[in-house]
Scaffold this motif. Structure first.
Motif, mmCIF file in Angstrom:
data_model
loop_
_atom_site.group_PDB
_atom_site.id
_atom_site.type_symbol
_atom_site.label_atom_id
_atom_site.label_comp_id
_atom_site.label_asym_id
_atom_site.label_seq_id
_atom_site.Cartn_x
_atom_site.Cartn_y
_atom_site.Cartn_z
ATOM 1 N N LEU A 4 31.028 -21.235 -34.631
ATOM 2 C CA LEU A 4 29.652 -21.874 -34.636
ATOM 3 C C LEU A 4 29.427 -22.723 -33.408
ATOM 4 N N ILE A 5 30.319 -23.690 -33.317
ATOM 5 C CA ILE A 5 30.166 -24.529 -31.975
ATOM 6 C C ILE A 5 30.633 -23.659 -30.779
ATOM 7 N N ASN A 6 31.693 -22.856 -30.971
ATOM 8 C CA ASN A 6 31.917 -21.891 -30.033
ATOM 9 C C ASN A 6 30.738 -21.219 -29.230
ATOM 10 N N ALA A 7 29.985 -20.724 -30.407
ATOM 11 C CA ALA A 7 28.874 -19.842 -30.193
ATOM 12 C C ALA A 7 27.851 -20.429 -29.404
ATOM 13 N N ILE A 8 27.472 -21.724 -29.777
ATOM 14 C CA ILE A 8 26.402 -22.639 -29.206
ATOM 15 C C ILE A 8 26.751 -22.854 -27.601
ATOM 16 N N ILE A 9 28.321 -23.187 -27.272
ATOM 17 C CA ILE A 9 28.556 -23.697 -26.215
ATOM 18 C C ILE A 9 28.432 -22.125 -25.258
ATOM 19 N N MET A 10 28.940 -21.320 -25.753
ATOM 20 C CA MET A 10 28.932 -19.964 -24.940
ATOM 21 C C MET A 10 27.621 -19.371 -24.809
ATOM 22 N N GLY A 11 26.790 -19.671 -25.648
ATOM 23 C CA GLY A 11 25.488 -19.225 -25.315
ATOM 24 C C GLY A 11 24.566 -20.168 -24.351
ATOM 25 N N ILE A 12 24.978 -21.679 -24.367
ATOM 26 C CA ILE A 12 24.472 -22.405 -23.308
ATOM 27 C C ILE A 12 24.896 -21.936 -22.084
ATOM 28 N N VAL A 13 26.232 -21.689 -21.587
ATOM 29 C CA VAL A 13 26.830 -21.296 -20.637
ATOM 30 C C VAL A 13 26.354 -19.893 -20.005
ATOM 31 N N GLU A 14 25.891 -18.877 -20.915
ATOM 32 C CA GLU A 14 25.499 -17.707 -20.677
ATOM 33 C C GLU A 14 24.094 -17.914 -19.924
ATOM 34 N N GLY A 15 23.129 -18.791 -20.788
ATOM 35 C CA GLY A 15 21.897 -19.008 -20.372
ATOM 36 C C GLY A 15 21.869 -19.612 -19.000
ATOM 37 N N LEU A 16 22.612 -20.659 -18.872
ATOM 38 C CA LEU A 16 22.454 -21.527 -17.572
ATOM 39 C C LEU A 16 23.031 -20.757 -16.459
ATOM 40 N N THR A 17 23.958 -19.868 -16.693
ATOM 41 C CA THR A 17 24.501 -18.917 -15.537
ATOM 42 C C THR A 17 24.208 -17.645 -15.058
ATOM 43 N N GLU A 18 23.518 -17.129 -16.105
ATOM 44 C CA GLU A 18 23.339 -15.549 -15.912
ATOM 45 C C GLU A 18 22.483 -15.305 -14.828
ATOM 46 N N PHE A 19 21.364 -16.082 -14.541
ATOM 47 C CA PHE A 19 20.433 -15.923 -13.568
ATOM 48 C C PHE A 19 20.725 -16.792 -12.158
ATOM 49 N N LEU A 20 21.387 -17.591 -12.342
ATOM 50 C CA LEU A 20 21.879 -18.285 -11.092
ATOM 51 C C LEU A 20 22.815 -17.708 -10.302
ATOM 52 N N PRO A 21 22.818 -18.176 -9.129
ATOM 53 C CA PRO A 21 24.141 -17.172 -8.140
ATOM 54 C C PRO A 21 25.370 -17.823 -8.236
ATOM 55 N N VAL A 22 26.006 -18.044 -9.403
ATOM 56 C CA VAL A 22 27.140 -18.869 -9.730
ATOM 57 C C VAL A 22 28.089 -18.010 -10.660
ATOM 58 N N SER A 23 27.806 -16.935 -10.941
ATOM 59 C CA SER A 23 28.544 -15.998 -11.548
ATOM 60 C C SER A 23 28.917 -16.268 -12.898
ATOM 61 N N SER A 24 28.068 -15.615 -13.896
ATOM 62 C CA SER A 24 28.024 -16.159 -15.503
ATOM 63 C C SER A 24 29.434 -15.627 -15.839
ATOM 64 N N THR A 25 30.022 -14.526 -15.280
ATOM 65 C CA THR A 25 31.308 -13.871 -15.746
ATOM 66 C C THR A 25 32.380 -14.806 -15.596
ATOM 67 N N GLY A 26 32.563 -15.501 -14.466
ATOM 68 C CA GLY A 26 33.482 -16.675 -14.137
ATOM 69 C C GLY A 26 33.205 -17.814 -15.027
ATOM 70 N N HIS A 27 32.143 -18.308 -15.184
ATOM 71 C CA HIS A 27 31.973 -19.362 -16.402
ATOM 72 C C HIS A 27 32.336 -18.809 -17.709
ATOM 73 N N LEU A 28 31.855 -17.671 -18.027
ATOM 74 C CA LEU A 28 32.298 -17.480 -19.518
ATOM 75 C C LEU A 28 33.910 -17.249 -19.681
ATOM 76 N N ILE A 29 34.504 -16.513 -18.566
ATOM 77 C CA ILE A 29 35.886 -16.476 -18.856
ATOM 78 C C ILE A 29 36.623 -17.982 -18.674
ATOM 79 N N LEU A 30 35.929 -18.850 -18.021
ATOM 80 C CA LEU A 30 36.732 -20.125 -17.842
ATOM 81 C C LEU A 30 36.405 -20.626 -19.033
ATOM 82 N N THR A 31 35.211 -20.888 -19.458
ATOM 83 C CA THR A 31 34.729 -21.557 -20.990
ATOM 84 C C THR A 31 35.487 -21.013 -21.997
ATOM 85 N N ALA A 32 35.592 -19.471 -22.358
ATOM 86 C CA ALA A 32 36.410 -18.915 -23.329
ATOM 87 C C ALA A 32 37.581 -19.327 -23.229
ATOM 88 N N ASP A 33 38.407 -19.458 -22.238
ATOM 89 C CA ASP A 33 39.812 -19.910 -22.169
ATOM 90 C C ASP A 33 39.821 -21.352 -22.320
#
Length: 262
Positions: A4-33
Motif C-alpha cells: 500500500l505504501i508502494n502504491a501511494i509512492i508510485m501514484g505520487i510519482v506518476e501524478g508528478l511526472t506524467e505531464f511534466l517533460p521529465v519522462s514518467s516512464t523513467g521515473h516509474l522504472i527507477l522508483t519501482a527498482d
C-alpha cells in the motif's frame, strides 16, 4: 502494508511526472527498482494509475473538452476536435504498427537512459531556436501546428523521451508559446494515453484480481490528486521559466539512472 505504501509512492510519482517533460516512464522504472516493486503485477499497476493522471486532465479541462465539437474554420476559429485528430494521427498510426516491437525492444533501462538524454537535447534546441510565437494561447494553434505536434509525439513512443517534452518542443519549434504548447499537449495526451493504457490493460487482465483492488485504487487516487496539482503548477511555471531547466533535470536523472540501475 508495504504494498500500500508502494502504491501511494508510485501514484505520487506518476501524478508528478506524467505531464511534466521529465519522462514518467523513467521515473516509474527507477522508483519501482528502488522499491523492489517489479514483475507483471507491478506493470499492470502502472497502467492502472495512468488513468488517474488522465482523469485529472479531464477534470481540469472539462469545459475545453466539451467545446471541442465547436467546428469553425479560418483565423481565430479556436481549438476543436480536428486539431486533436491531426495531432493523434502520426503517433496513433506508428503505435498500432510498432506496438509489439516497442514493447519487446524499447522498454528497458538502457533505452530509457537514451530517451532521457535525447529528449533533453531536443528541449534545449527548442528553447534556443524557437520562433517568435504566432500562437500565444491555446485557441491560436493552427491545424498545421497541431499536425506538427503530432509528428513530434511519435518520438514519445521511445520510452524516456517524454510525451510532453517532445510535443511541447515541437509546438515551440512551429510557433506556439510554451504555455499554449503545454496546454495542447495535456489535451492531446488524454485520448492517446487512454487508448494505449486501455489496450495494455486488456492484455494484462489476467493480472487483475479483486485482492489487488485496494492497491490499484489507492495508486489511482494518489496519481489523480497529485496530477491535478502538478498540471496547474506546471502551466504557471511555463510562464516564468525556460524549457531547458527541465532538460538539465533530465540529464541529472539520467546520471542517477545510470549509477543505480545500470
Amino acid at each position: 502494508m508495504g504494498d500500500l505504501i508502494n502504491a501511494i509512492i508510485m501514484g505520487i510519482v506518476e501524478g508528478l511526472t506524467e505531464f511534466l517533460p521529465v519522462s514518467s516512464t523513467g521515473h516509474l522504472i527507477l522508483t519501482a527498482d528502488l522499491l523492489n516493486f517489479t514483475g507483471e503485477r507491478a506493470k499492470t499497476f502502472e497502467v492502472v494509475i495512468q488513468f488517474g493522471a488522465v482523469l485529472a486532465v479531464l477534470v481540469l479541462y472539462r469545459q475545453r473538452f466539451a467545446s471541442l465539437l465547436n467546428f469553425k474554420f479560418g483565423k481565430g476559429s479556436g481549438l476543436n476536435a480536428l486539431h486533436i485528430l491531426l495531432a493523434l494521427i502520426p503517433a496513433g498510426v506508428c503505435a498500432v504498427l510498432l506496438h509489439g516491437l516497442i514493447k519487446q525492444y524499447l522498454f528497458g533501462p538502457q533505452t530509457v537512459l537514451i530517451g532521457l538524454v535525447a529528449g533533453g537535447i531536443l528541449m534545449i534546441v527548442a528553447d534556443r531556436v524557437r520562433k517568435k510565437p504566432s500562437a500565444e494561447e491555446l485557441d491560436d494553434i493552427t491545424y498545421k501546428q497541431a499536425f506538427a505536434v503530432g509528428c513530434f509525439q511519435v518520438l514519445a513512443l521511445w520510452p524516456g523521451f517524454s510525451r510532453s517534452g517532445s510535443t511541447i518542443s515541437g509546438g515551440m519549434l512551429f510557433g506556439a508559446s510554451q504555455k499554449a504548447a503545454a496546454e495542447f499537449t495535456f489535451i492531446v495526451s488524454v485520448p492517446i494515453m487512454a487508448g494505449a493504457s486501455g489496450v495494455d490493460l486488456i492484455k494484462s487482465r489476467e493480472f487483475l484480481t479483486m485482492a489487488d483492488l485496494p492497491l490499484f485504487l489507492i495508486g489511482l487516487i494518489a496519481a489523480f490528486v497529485v496530477a491535478m496539482v502538478a498540471v496547474v503548477t506546471f502551466i504557471n511555471l511555463m510562464k516564468k521559466i525556460k524549457l531547458s531547466w527541465f532538460a538539465y533535470y533530465r540529464f541529472a536523472l539520467a546520471a542517477l539512472f545510470y549509477f543505480i540501475i545500470l
